[in-house]
Design an enzyme around this catalytic site. Structure first.
Site, mmCIF file in Angstrom:
data_model
loop_
_atom_site.group_PDB
_atom_site.id
_atom_site.type_symbol
_atom_site.label_atom_id
_atom_site.label_comp_id
_atom_site.label_asym_id
_atom_site.label_seq_id
_atom_site.Cartn_x
_atom_site.Cartn_y
_atom_site.Cartn_z
ATOM 1 C CG ASP A 11 3.767 -6.112 2.758
ATOM 2 O OD1 ASP A 11 2.778 -5.532 2.260
ATOM 3 O OD2 ASP A 11 4.883 -6.133 2.211
ATOM 4 C CG ASN A 13 -3.604 -6.716 4.192
ATOM 5 O OD1 ASN A 13 -3.251 -7.796 4.628
ATOM 6 N ND2 ASN A 13 -3.830 -5.670 4.956
ATOM 7 N N GLY A 14 -2.989 -6.541 -0.247
ATOM 8 C CA GLY A 14 -3.367 -6.210 -1.629
ATOM 9 C C GLY A 14 -3.207 -7.412 -2.543
ATOM 10 N NE ARG A 15 2.287 -8.460 -2.219
ATOM 11 C CZ ARG A 15 3.301 -8.743 -1.411
ATOM 12 N NH1 ARG A 15 4.124 -9.723 -1.692
ATOM 13 N NH2 ARG A 15 3.489 -8.038 -0.318
ATOM 14 C CD1 TRP A 16 -4.916 -13.774 1.264
ATOM 15 C CD2 TRP A 16 -6.700 -12.482 0.857
ATOM 16 N NE1 TRP A 16 -6.034 -14.462 1.666
ATOM 17 C CE2 TRP A 16 -7.147 -13.695 1.429
ATOM 18 C CE3 TRP A 16 -7.645 -11.515 0.520
ATOM 19 C CZ2 TRP A 16 -8.495 -13.957 1.675
ATOM 20 C CZ3 TRP A 16 -8.981 -11.777 0.763
ATOM 21 C CH2 TRP A 16 -9.399 -12.985 1.325
ATOM 22 C CG HIS A 28 -6.488 -3.112 3.237
ATOM 23 N ND1 HIS A 28 -5.165 -3.441 3.404
ATOM 24 C CD2 HIS A 28 -6.519 -2.215 2.204
ATOM 25 C CE1 HIS A 28 -4.429 -2.777 2.522
ATOM 26 N NE2 HIS A 28 -5.228 -2.034 1.779
ATOM 27 N NE ARG A 62 -0.505 1.382 0.492
ATOM 28 C CZ ARG A 62 -0.439 0.109 0.754
ATOM 29 N NH1 ARG A 62 -1.544 -0.591 0.843
ATOM 30 N NH2 ARG A 62 0.702 -0.504 0.915
ATOM 31 C CG LEU A 122 -1.654 -7.966 24.690
ATOM 32 C CD1 LEU A 122 -0.198 -8.345 24.408
ATOM 33 C CD2 LEU A 122 -2.561 -8.758 23.745
ATOM 34 N NE ARG A 190 10.535 -3.014 0.830
ATOM 35 C CZ ARG A 190 10.343 -3.554 -0.373
ATOM 36 N NH1 ARG A 190 11.330 -4.088 -1.042
ATOM 37 N NH2 ARG A 190 9.146 -3.539 -0.912
HETATM 38 C C1 FPP Z 1 0.060 -3.833 3.817
HETATM 39 O O1 FPP Z 1 -0.478 -4.634 2.787
HETATM 40 C C2 FPP Z 1 -0.973 -3.487 4.763
HETATM 41 C C3 FPP Z 1 -1.359 -2.224 5.080
HETATM 42 C C4 FPP Z 1 -0.771 -1.015 4.495
HETATM 43 C C5 FPP Z 1 -2.428 -1.982 6.025
HETATM 44 C C6 FPP Z 1 -2.468 -2.914 7.170
HETATM 45 C C7 FPP Z 1 -3.845 -2.983 7.609
HETATM 46 C C8 FPP Z 1 -4.473 -4.098 8.036
HETATM 47 C C9 FPP Z 1 -3.813 -5.399 8.274
HETATM 48 C C10 FPP Z 1 -5.914 -4.090 8.272
HETATM 49 C C11 FPP Z 1 -6.350 -3.069 9.212
HETATM 50 C C12 FPP Z 1 -5.777 -3.259 10.547
HETATM 51 C C13 FPP Z 1 -6.411 -2.873 11.630
HETATM 52 C C14 FPP Z 1 -5.758 -3.019 12.939
HETATM 53 C C15 FPP Z 1 -7.756 -2.318 11.550
HETATM 54 P P1 FPP Z 1 -0.387 -4.081 1.312
HETATM 55 O O2 FPP Z 1 -1.681 -3.398 1.021
HETATM 56 O O3 FPP Z 1 0.827 -3.259 1.146
HETATM 57 O O4 FPP Z 1 -0.290 -5.414 0.486
HETATM 58 P P2 FPP Z 1 0.480 -5.623 -0.877
HETATM 59 O O5 FPP Z 1 1.962 -5.478 -0.578
HETATM 60 O O6 FPP Z 1 0.106 -7.011 -1.257
HETATM 61 O O7 FPP Z 1 -0.030 -4.592 -1.826
#
Ligand code: FPP
Length: 236
Positions: A11, A13-16, A28, A62, A122, A190
């Protein structure tokens, strides 16, 4: 005991991306790069199972643009990582309701599963269109549909232990051991409908680190913490 199975909710990615004034999709993209490093770390540590929550049953909510991007990223990932799976004896498996994906993506997933099915260093499991409640519902339906109508009433005579075995052998994760370490990055505390059955006795690790910033050093520290914990599985 060393963990046999680590599962990760990736979790943040969006905030990053937001912190950097970039589109969520950049987060992502960066997050997908971290997946390889963590997979290689598991190989080195001889941890036999790694499950990554890549797309939940709720992620369809989304924007269309973000969903489309994640699908494309996934396709690209499966293509680019093929070499890594082959060179490193990694088995690939997917869990979740794959029927919702387009045919190309479903084919790519099945092909990679077949190509790597005898690999043994693995098993990397991607949770795709996965939600625990959905998995359990599909599991119960699989059990019912596998039995002829005349045999259905025999289910009522099962002991709870027999029923547990029956359920486990029909889960998406059948033949995969239970989760020992469940990690969630991104600061929320959570479980979000992830591996509810399989992580019943997992040790939980929450970190505020956003997934694209997650490092080998941090997972190493979590492993040391895990090794120092006393696991009781309900005993004393
Ligand atoms: C949650 O971050 C992340 C996801 C819903 C997608 C996870 C996907 C990846 C890590 C990249 C793709 C993976 C592969 C294996 C190709 P969020 O977007 O909810 O972040 P936020 O809470 O900051 O908005």
């Amino acid at each position: 005991m060393y963990p046999q199975h680590i599962a990760i909710i990736m979790d943040g990615n969006g905030r990053w991306a937001k912190i950097r004034n970039q589109n969520r999709t950049e987060g992502h993209k960066e997050g997908a790069k971290v997946v390889r490093g963590i997979t290689e770390w598991c190989l080195k540590q001889k941890i036999p199972y790694l499950t990554l929550y890549a797309f939940s049953t709720e992620n369809w909510k989304r924007s269309q643009m973000e969903v489309d991007f994640l699908m494309k990223l996934l396709k690209k990932y499966l293509q680019s990582e093929k070499r890594i799976y082959l060179e490193n004896n990694i088995r690939f498996r997917a869990i979740g309701d794959l029927g919702a994906f387009d045919k190309d993506l479903q084919d790519a997933i099945l092909q990679l599963e077949q190509l790597t099915q005898n690999h043994s260093a693995l098993t990397q499991i991607l949770a795709l269109n996965y939600g625990s409640q959905d998995e359990l519902s599909r599991t119960f339906l699989r059990i019912l549909n596998a039995m002829p109508d005349s045999a259905l009433s025999s289910l009522k005579t099962y002991s709870p232990q027999e029923m547990k075995k029956m359920i486990e052998s029909h889960l998406d994760t059948h033949s995969i051991p239970d989760v020992d370490m469940l990690i969630r990055t991104g600061g929320e505390k959570r479980i979000s409908n992830f591996m509810l059955w399989q992580a019943s006795y997992a040790e939980l690790f929450f970190t505020s680190t956003l997934w694209p910033d997650f490092t080998i050093q941090e997972i190493d520290e979590m492993l040391q913490d895990f090794l120092s914990r006393q696991r009781k599985f309900g005993g004393v």
